[in-house]
Design an enzyme around this catalytic site. Structure first.
Site, short mmCIF file in Angstrom:
data_model
loop_
_atom_site.label_atom_id
_atom_site.label_comp_id
_atom_site.label_asym_id
_atom_site.label_seq_id
_atom_site.Cartn_x
_atom_site.Cartn_y
_atom_site.Cartn_z
N CYS A 107 -9.94 -9.70 6.70
CA CYS A 107 -8.56 -9.50 7.17
C CYS A 107 -8.40 -9.73 8.67
CB CYS A 107 -8.07 -8.11 6.80
SG CYS A 107 -8.17 -7.78 5.05
N HIS A 142 -2.11 -6.39 11.11
CA HIS A 142 -2.53 -6.80 9.77
C HIS A 142 -1.76 -5.94 8.76
CE1 HIS A 142 -4.69 -7.50 6.20
NE2 HIS A 142 -5.36 -6.37 6.22
N ASN A 185 -1.10 -7.09 0.77
CA ASN A 185 -2.13 -7.42 1.75
C ASN A 185 -2.63 -8.84 1.48
OD1 ASN A 185 -4.50 -7.66 3.21
ND2 ASN A 185 -5.22 -5.59 2.78
O1 UT7 Z 1 -7.18 -4.91 4.66
C1 UT7 Z 1 -8.10 -3.87 4.70
C2 UT7 Z 1 -8.41 -3.52 3.31
N1 UT7 Z 1 -7.77 -2.48 2.63
C3 UT7 Z 1 -7.04 -1.45 3.09
O2 UT7 Z 1 -6.70 -1.33 4.22
C4 UT7 Z 1 -6.69 -0.39 2.11
C5 UT7 Z 1 -7.06 0.98 2.63
N2 UT7 Z 1 -6.86 2.05 1.71
C6 UT7 Z 1 -5.66 2.40 1.21
O3 UT7 Z 1 -4.67 1.77 1.50
C7 UT7 Z 1 -5.56 3.64 0.35
O4 UT7 Z 1 -6.78 4.34 0.39
C8 UT7 Z 1 -5.17 3.35 -1.12
C9 UT7 Z 1 -3.74 2.85 -1.18
C10 UT7 Z 1 -6.11 2.29 -1.71
C11 UT7 Z 1 -5.27 4.63 -1.94
O5 UT7 Z 1 -4.43 5.62 -1.39
P1 UT7 Z 1 -4.98 7.09 -1.19
O6 UT7 Z 1 -3.86 7.89 -0.66
O7 UT7 Z 1 -6.23 7.01 -0.36
O8 UT7 Z 1 -5.27 7.53 -2.68
P2 UT7 Z 1 -6.61 8.14 -3.28
O9 UT7 Z 1 -7.63 7.08 -3.41
O10 UT7 Z 1 -6.97 9.40 -2.53
O11 UT7 Z 1 -6.11 8.57 -4.70
C12 UT7 Z 1 -5.16 9.63 -4.90
C13 UT7 Z 1 -4.91 9.75 -6.37
C14 UT7 Z 1 -6.20 9.80 -7.20
O12 UT7 Z 1 -5.95 10.66 -8.29
P3 UT7 Z 1 -6.45 12.19 -8.27
O13 UT7 Z 1 -7.94 12.12 -8.11
O14 UT7 Z 1 -5.77 12.83 -7.09
O15 UT7 Z 1 -5.99 12.70 -9.58
C15 UT7 Z 1 -6.37 8.40 -7.69
O16 UT7 Z 1 -7.10 8.33 -8.89
O17 UT7 Z 1 -4.20 8.57 -6.83
C16 UT7 Z 1 -4.94 7.97 -7.90
N3 UT7 Z 1 -4.76 6.52 -7.82
C17 UT7 Z 1 -3.69 5.91 -8.36
N4 UT7 Z 1 -2.62 6.37 -9.03
C18 UT7 Z 1 -1.71 5.47 -9.42
C19 UT7 Z 1 -5.53 5.60 -7.23
N5 UT7 Z 1 -5.00 4.37 -7.36
C20 UT7 Z 1 -3.85 4.54 -8.07
C21 UT7 Z 1 -2.86 3.65 -8.51
N6 UT7 Z 1 -1.81 4.16 -9.17
N7 UT7 Z 1 -2.92 2.32 -8.29
#
Ligand code: UT7
Length: 328
Positions: free
Chosen positions: A113, A255, A285
């Site tokens: 990225c 980004h 992204n």
């Molecule tokens: O370009 C550089 C590369 N990437 C990035 O910059 C991405 C960086 N990371 C992120 O943007 C975030 O970490 C995410 C958007 C990927 C995830 O958001 P988060 O607030 O960190 O969510 P989390 O991983 O802590 O998950 C929270 C909950 C979990 O459920 P429980 O354990 O609380 O019951 C996940 O299983 O959300 C669940 N979850 C989803 N729910 C619905 C994870 N992915 C999804 C989804 N839809 N797609």
């Protein structure tokens, strides 16, 4: 020494759109969850017969038109991508042929990225030293082909597209120029975001395919924390190098990964969100393509104007990061 002037900007997004509602039918997710956690509403997806090089060509042609230049004036084509057409040759070579460029240097650069900022930094060296006069710097990704549409952690985030700058040699009195660029990598954290199958360490086997090892895998929370920390540090570095205060900036073009990352970075500088270019809701992204696409969209709709002071910053797999300040 010469200065590097951004002579033209262009971008291209494929026609096909994948909305959050479409994704609801593919994985266990919801439009509301995706919008709340990322700001993304939709992303563009390549057509079946489109490759990364096709996206590059369309963005490059638009940048050339904007620069009022023709391809025969270009001395180097540099493509930043992690989703090239082939393992070899470089996508930049395919782009050279498709654009009908003369026998010029063409190469790919993989900094995920942060690839576009790496590309600008590299191009700046060739121009400042007088080696080349006009360079096409392209950021392009065909990322949807690297996604596992059974993995909701990644498949909701990424999209396809390309953006390009024509950067040109200018005298050292030029006011509109790339004032500073910085790039970093922290390879010890490479496993936080990678596609580990299909390279030479884990070549394609039936097992790699069955396990989906060739798809992108990400530890989202760790990436999120590193992204906010590193992008803020890179912004600080560019501001200090140019003795520019945040309030002097007209725009930050970060980004486009996640709206919450952008808000966290802006918050560290008390920078108003109205002066941040954000296109993540529309594109998702697009990795190396995200900065030039966002820049071009804001330029074409009249937000970004010639003469303005603009900070770019990025973070990605590697873990790479970078920043640049230019007077456009
Ligand atoms: O370009 C550089 C590369 N990437 C990035 O910059 C991405 C960086 N990371 C992120 O943007 C975030 O970490 C995410 C958007 C990927 C995830 O958001 P988060 O607030 O960190 O969510 P989390 O991983 O802590 O998950 C929270 C909950 C979990 O459920 P429980 O354990 O609380 O019951 C996940 O299983 O959300 C669940 N979850 C989803 N729910 C619905 C994870 N992915 C999804 C989804 N839809 N797609």
């Amino acid at each position: 020494m010469f200065r590097t002037h951004v002579a033209g900007v262009g971008s291209y997004l494929p026609e096909k759109i994948l909305t959050n509602y479409d994704l609801e039918k593919m994985v266990d997710t919801s439009h509301d969850w995706i919008v709340q956690r990322t700001g993304i509403e939709k992303r563009h997806v390549v057509a079946d017969d489109e490759g990364c090089s096709d996206l590059c060509v369309k963005a490059a042609q638009r940048a050339l038109v904007d620069a009022k230049m023709t391809i025969d004036q270009i001395d180097l084509i540099l493509v930043a991508t992690v989703s090239p057409d082939y393992k070899m040759p470089a996508t930049a070579c395919l782009v050279q042929a498709k654009l009908g460029a003369k026998n010029i240097m063409a190469f790919d650069l993989n900094a995920a990225c942060s690839g576009f900022i790496y590309g600008l930094f590299v191009a700046d060296q060739f121009i400042k030293t007088g080696a080349y006069k006009h360079i096409l710097v392209i950021g392009a990704e065909n990322l949807t082909r690297l996604l596992n549409y059974k993995d909701r952690d990644t498949c909701i985030l990424f999209g396809d597209g390309a953006g390009a700058f024509v950067v040109s040699q200018a005298p050292d009195t030029e006011k509109n120029y790339l004032m500073t660029a910085h790039a970093h990598a922290e390879g010890a954290y490479a496993e936080l975001l990678w596609a580990k199958g299909g390279g030479t360490r884990h070549p394609f086997t039936q097992q790699v395919l069955d396990e989906g090892g060739h798809f992108m895998q990400m530890r989202g929370k760790e990436i999120f924390k590193n992204a906010t920390r590193t992008m803020a540090a890179c912004c600080r570095e560019a501001l200090e190098a140019t003795h520019i205060a945040p309030e002097q900036l007209d725009w930050i073009v970060p980004h486009q990964a996640n709206m919450r990352i952008t808000e966290a970075v802006a918050g560290q500088f008390n920078f108003p969100m109205e002066k941040i270019v954000s296109t993540v809701h529309e594109t998702g992204n697009t990795s190396a393509a995200s900065i030039p696409i966002a820049f071009d969209m804001a330029y074409k709709d009249g937000r970004i104007k010639r003469g303005q002071l603009i900070l770019l910053t990025a973070f990605g797999a590697g873990l790479t990061s970078g920043s640049a300040i230019l007077r456009f």
